[in-house]
Design a protein around this motif. Structure first.
Motif, short mmCIF file in Angstrom:
data_model
loop_
_atom_site.label_atom_id
_atom_site.label_comp_id
_atom_site.label_asym_id
_atom_site.label_seq_id
_atom_site.Cartn_x
_atom_site.Cartn_y
_atom_site.Cartn_z
N SER A 103 -4.59 5.93 -11.63
CA SER A 103 -4.16 5.23 -10.41
C SER A 103 -3.99 3.74 -10.67
O SER A 103 -4.96 3.06 -11.01
CB SER A 103 -5.19 5.44 -9.30
N SER A 114 -6.50 1.62 -8.40
CA SER A 114 -7.88 1.37 -8.84
C SER A 114 -7.92 0.55 -10.12
O SER A 114 -8.85 -0.22 -10.36
CB SER A 114 -8.66 2.68 -9.01
N LEU A 167 -8.78 13.66 -7.79
CA LEU A 167 -8.03 13.62 -6.53
C LEU A 167 -7.49 14.99 -6.11
O LEU A 167 -7.06 15.15 -4.97
CB LEU A 167 -6.90 12.60 -6.63
N LYS A 189 -11.39 16.52 -4.24
CA LYS A 189 -12.05 15.29 -3.81
C LYS A 189 -13.54 15.50 -3.55
O LYS A 189 -13.95 16.48 -2.93
CB LYS A 189 -11.34 14.75 -2.57
N ASN A 239 -14.32 7.22 2.48
CA ASN A 239 -12.95 6.96 2.95
C ASN A 239 -12.42 8.18 3.69
O ASN A 239 -11.50 8.87 3.22
CB ASN A 239 -12.04 6.63 1.75
N TYR A 268 -8.19 7.86 4.82
CA TYR A 268 -7.11 8.07 3.85
C TYR A 268 -7.48 9.05 2.74
O TYR A 268 -6.59 9.62 2.11
CB TYR A 268 -6.69 6.73 3.23
N LYS A 269 -8.79 9.17 2.48
CA LYS A 269 -9.26 10.09 1.42
C LYS A 269 -8.64 9.73 0.07
O LYS A 269 -8.29 10.62 -0.73
CB LYS A 269 -8.95 11.54 1.79
N LYS A 270 -8.52 8.42 -0.21
CA LYS A 270 -7.88 7.96 -1.43
C LYS A 270 -8.76 6.94 -2.15
O LYS A 270 -9.72 6.42 -1.59
CB LYS A 270 -6.53 7.31 -1.12
N GLU A 277 -8.38 0.04 0.42
CA GLU A 277 -7.05 -0.53 0.20
C GLU A 277 -7.10 -1.64 -0.84
O GLU A 277 -7.80 -2.64 -0.67
CB GLU A 277 -6.44 -1.05 1.51
#
Length: 223
Positions: free
Chosen positions: A16, A19, A40, A43, A51, A54-56, A69
């Motif tokens: 990512s 990150s 991902l 999860k 989170n 957004y689960k990100k 974010e």
């Protein structure tokens, strides 16, 4: 004084760019942190707890405070640890850095999906992507980094996406998206980034990432 390692945690994913840029900032500031790799496709309960909207990734946890974010996390890091500034102190320059970072994430990155799907035709999608990259070529002309003499906010945002993520994705499709003859300034900037240890430490191995991006492209096509 740097916080103890257990006070700073980063939930991220190796491929990512979002990150990766946060790691660059923490390393530039010299902040010890615990890195928690996330799957991902499966999860973790911790990611879903921290989170739930957004689960990100990325998710930064500092003394129990949860930050989401990547742009907001970078600003938080810069304001919390004031050594080695990331954002310009001049209000106009800061606003422009935030603007171009937004362009990178909302326009340049989105063109990858257009390329993969080739909804308007591959050549059209390539030209649309290069149009936005041309703006960045102009922004870095005559400078070592977007931030000037040292790496800064926009360098971390654009640097985590363009040369080490999207370029490799395009390379996996047989496309040289940022040829040196067309983008000499960006290629010079990429070499400058590669000279920085904090950047090299955060960039995934080339072949591993190309293979990952090919799999991502396959999922997008089949969606």
């Amino acid at each position: 004084m740097a916080d103890r390692e257990e006070d700073v945690k980063l939930l991220g994913f190796w491929a990512s760019p979002f990150s990766r840029r946060v790691e660059m900032a923490l390393k530039l500031k010299g902040v010890p942190y615990e890195y928690l790799e996330q799957d991902l496709m499966n999860k973790s309960d911790l990611l879903l707890e921290l989170n739930p909207v957004y689960k990100k990734v990325p998710v930064l946890v500092h003394k129990g405070k949860i930050l989401l974010e990547s742009h907001l996390i970078l600003e938080y890091i810069d304001q919390t640890w004031t050594n080695n500034p990331i954002l310009p102190r001049d209000p106009y320059e800061k606003a422009m850095a935030l603007f171009w970072a937004k362009v990178v994430d909302e326009q340049v990155t989105s063109r990858l999906i257009s390329l993969v799907k080739a909804e308007k035709g591959l050549e059209v999608a390539i030209e649309e992507a290069r149009e936005h990259i041309t703006f960045l070529e102009k922004e870095v002309t005559g400078k070592d980094f977007f931030g000037g003499k040292t790496i800064g906010f926009l360098d971390m945002v654009a640097g985590s996406v363009i040369p080490f993520c999207l370029a490799r994705a395009w390379e996996g499709m047989g496309i040289d998206m940022i040829p040196e003859e067309k983008f000499p300034e960006l290629n010079r900037w990429i070499k400058k980034l590669n000279d920085l240890e904090i950047v090299r430490e955060c960039i995934p191995p080339r072949e591993k990432q190309i293979d990952h991006m090919k799999k991502v492209a396959e999922r997008i096509k089949s969606a």
